[in-house]
Scaffold this motif. Structure first.
Motif, PDB file in Angstrom:
ATOM      1  N   SER A 186     -40.403  10.056 -25.040  1.00  0.00           N
ATOM      2  CA  SER A 186     -41.632  10.298 -24.285  1.00  0.00           C
ATOM      3  C   SER A 186     -42.911  10.099 -25.100  1.00  0.00           C
ATOM      4  O   SER A 186     -44.008  10.171 -24.548  1.00  0.00           O
ATOM      5  CB  SER A 186     -41.596  11.715 -23.722  1.00  0.00           C
ATOM      6  OG  SER A 186     -41.196  12.612 -24.740  1.00  0.00           O
ATOM      7  N   GLY A 187     -42.785   9.834 -26.405  1.00  0.00           N
ATOM      8  CA  GLY A 187     -43.950   9.435 -27.196  1.00  0.00           C
ATOM      9  C   GLY A 187     -44.774  10.547 -27.841  1.00  0.00           C
ATOM     10  O   GLY A 187     -45.797  10.273 -28.460  1.00  0.00           O
ATOM     11  N   GLU A 188     -44.337  11.814 -27.715  1.00  0.00           N
ATOM     12  CA  GLU A 188     -45.085  12.875 -28.409  1.00  0.00           C
ATOM     13  C   GLU A 188     -44.699  12.897 -29.893  1.00  0.00           C
ATOM     14  O   GLU A 188     -43.565  12.557 -30.246  1.00  0.00           O
ATOM     15  CB  GLU A 188     -44.769  14.265 -27.834  1.00  0.00           C
ATOM     16  CG  GLU A 188     -45.300  14.497 -26.437  1.00  0.00           C
ATOM     17  CD  GLU A 188     -44.195  14.392 -25.397  1.00  0.00           C
ATOM     18  OE1 GLU A 188     -43.161  13.749 -25.704  1.00  0.00           O
ATOM     19  OE2 GLU A 188     -44.380  14.933 -24.297  1.00  0.00           O
ATOM     20  N   LYS A 323     -54.176  10.603 -32.611  1.00  0.00           N
ATOM     21  CA  LYS A 323     -54.237  10.416 -31.158  1.00  0.00           C
ATOM     22  C   LYS A 323     -55.459   9.579 -30.795  1.00  0.00           C
ATOM     23  O   LYS A 323     -55.392   8.700 -29.933  1.00  0.00           O
ATOM     24  CB  LYS A 323     -54.292  11.796 -30.474  1.00  0.00           C
ATOM     25  CG  LYS A 323     -54.322  11.752 -28.945  1.00  0.00           C
ATOM     26  CD  LYS A 323     -52.953  11.397 -28.382  1.00  0.00           C
ATOM     27  CE  LYS A 323     -52.831  11.658 -26.891  1.00  0.00           C
ATOM     28  NZ  LYS A 323     -53.563  10.738 -26.030  1.00  0.00           N
ATOM     29  N   SER A 326     -54.632   6.032 -31.686  1.00  0.00           N
ATOM     30  CA  SER A 326     -53.630   5.521 -30.749  1.00  0.00           C
ATOM     31  C   SER A 326     -54.256   5.199 -29.394  1.00  0.00           C
ATOM     32  O   SER A 326     -53.999   4.145 -28.807  1.00  0.00           O
ATOM     33  CB  SER A 326     -52.505   6.552 -30.596  1.00  0.00           C
ATOM     34  OG  SER A 326     -51.511   6.071 -29.718  1.00  0.00           O
ATOM     35  N   ASP A 327     -55.094   6.110 -28.909  1.00  0.00           N
ATOM     36  CA  ASP A 327     -55.755   5.871 -27.612  1.00  0.00           C
ATOM     37  C   ASP A 327     -56.645   4.631 -27.678  1.00  0.00           C
ATOM     38  O   ASP A 327     -56.709   3.847 -26.733  1.00  0.00           O
ATOM     39  CB  ASP A 327     -56.580   7.092 -27.198  1.00  0.00           C
ATOM     40  CG  ASP A 327     -55.689   8.257 -26.758  1.00  0.00           C
ATOM     41  OD1 ASP A 327     -54.465   8.040 -26.597  1.00  0.00           O
ATOM     42  OD2 ASP A 327     -56.204   9.373 -26.595  1.00  0.00           O
ATOM     43  N   THR A 334     -48.332   9.932 -26.935  1.00  0.00           N
ATOM     44  CA  THR A 334     -48.683  10.503 -25.623  1.00  0.00           C
ATOM     45  C   THR A 334     -49.088  11.972 -25.700  1.00  0.00           C
ATOM     46  O   THR A 334     -49.674  12.508 -24.770  1.00  0.00           O
ATOM     47  CB  THR A 334     -47.486  10.402 -24.658  1.00  0.00           C
ATOM     48  OG1 THR A 334     -46.379  11.095 -25.257  1.00  0.00           O
ATOM     49  CG2 THR A 334     -47.097   8.961 -24.396  1.00  0.00           C
TER      50      THR A 334
END
Ligand SMILES: [Zn+2]
Length: 396
Positions: A186-188, A323, A326-327, A334
């Motif tokens: 799930s990408g966490e 994050k 990444s964003d 995620t």
């Protein structure tokens, strides 16, 4: 933030041209196998890593980690660059006995999932780390040092060795660290894990004949019974508790016609952070300090410790920075999770390092024969970490 179409093109081209090389490296690394106790096997793996790093132009060395423990493989790119380093860390030992799945256990299925001992935990992560560093070198990245640090005895919590001390020394050089343990589908990424401690409670009583000398006996099982209840009551009632205490095995007495002079119990303790550990220990000692059966004697001591990976402000800051990057680049992160299990991120976090865990290959079923790693995620994470390096100032 340093992001441009030109840079993105260069990163994508490098990854495209090195797809097969990354899988070849991954295959060799998995096929080398090795778990704690198989030192010859682990030494071969360590030497393969060291020579691969050196051939790629990094300065690389093996660090002694104990008589029966496999060495740490350490390497650095841009050693003479100013400032602190970006670190990719992890372990190259697995939990599987070498040879238990044939001589060349690595395979890739039609869905692009890799199978074999350690594909997910965590040789996919080592592959991502190494190819990220190779890409940075090929792209001419020279702004800060980039380090690799892989231990060979993580799965046994470095028992009998000195890797924990080597981690402490490594921590001093680090700006931000990524522990390349298996990533979630799930990408966490992981920002904390509980600590897991084991305690032993021993009660010494006085043996006697239960028929004609009942009053001379001091029953250790009876004393233990009071203490089991008192220890269980140390666990806070609320569900989002910071610690728990569970008495999970018990053994006592020698014969049914003999008052028990001995009883022992093993206790599992889980804590969210070091403050919770302190409070929990204080309550346990308090619970054991009262004597219910006069003439018995009680001992409580810790027999095993896996410290918590604490969600420190530094960990939160590392997450916020990654994050953001990444964003900005459409990367794979995620969210953040608090996960179970134990990992070496705990040692780095304790030293105040900005560290994140579960930064490696996406996959599942680690410590299980059905373990797999999703090969396409190698390239997604490489792209993110290359951008993270170019934007290392985001982590300062
Ligand atoms: Zn692992």
């Amino acid at each position: 933030m340093l992001i441009s179409d030109k840079m993105d093109q260069a990163i994508r081209s490098y990854i495209e041209e090195n797809r097969d090389a990354a899988v070849d490296f991954y295959r060799t690394l998995v096929n080398l196998e090795g778990r704690h106790g198989e030192k010859d096997c682990l030494l071969k793996t360590a030497e393969f890593l060291r020579s691969s790093f050196e051939e790629a132009g990094l300065r690389s060395e093996l660090l002694y980690a104990g008589e029966t423990n496999a060495p740490v493989v350490s390497a650095v790119l841009n050693e003479n660059a100013d400032g602190k380093a970006i670190l990719f860390t992890g372990h190259y030992d697995t939990v599987f006995a070498a040879g238990s799945r044939g001589s060349e256990p690595f395979s890739v299925d039609e869905e692009g999932k890799a199978h074999g001992p350690g594909v997910c935990d965590m040789k996919g992560g080592i592959t991502i780390a190494f190819f990220t560093v190779k890409a940075l070198q090929a792209l001419g990245f020279d702004q800060c040092p980039v380090r690799l640090f892989f231990v060979g005895d993580e799965e046994v919590n470095h028992q009998g060795g000195c890797a924990a001390e080597l981690i402490r020394q490594e921590s001093e050089k680090i700006l931000v660290a990524f522990n390349m343990e298996h990533g979630l589908e799930s990408g966490e990424v992981c920002i904390g894990r509980p600590g897991c401690y084991e305690y032993k409670l021993v009660i010494h009583g006085v043996s006697s004949h239960p028929g004609h000398a009942y009053d001379a006996g001091r029953n250790a099982i009876q004393e233990m019974s009071h203490k089991v209840i008192a220890l269980q009551n140390c666990t806070p009632k609320e569900k989002d508790r910071l610690y728990s205490v569970s008495v999970n095995t018990i053994r006592g007495g020698s014969a049914v016609n003999c008052i028990a002079d001995y009883c022992e119990a093993m206790i599992d303790v889980r804590v969210r952070n070091f403050a919770a550990l302190e409070e929990c220990e204080r309550k346990m000692q308090e619970a054991c300090s009262q004597t219910y059966i006069e003439g018995t004697r009680t001992e409580l001591f810790c027999t095993d410790a896996m410290m918590p990976f604490e969600t420190t402000p530094q960990v939160e800051s590392a997450y916020a920075s990654l994050k953001r990057i990444s964003d900005a680049v459409g990367g794979p992160v995620t969210g953040a999770v608090f996960a179970g299990g134990a990992c070496d991120a705990s040692y780095f976090a304790r030293e105040g390092v900005k560290i994140l865990c579960m930064c490696g290959i996406r996959g599942n079923y680690n410590h299980n024969i059905n373990e797999y790693g999703v090969i396409s995620s190698i390239y997604e994470w490489m792209r993110l970490y290359i951008y993270a390096a170019y934007n290392y100032r985001e982590f300062v």
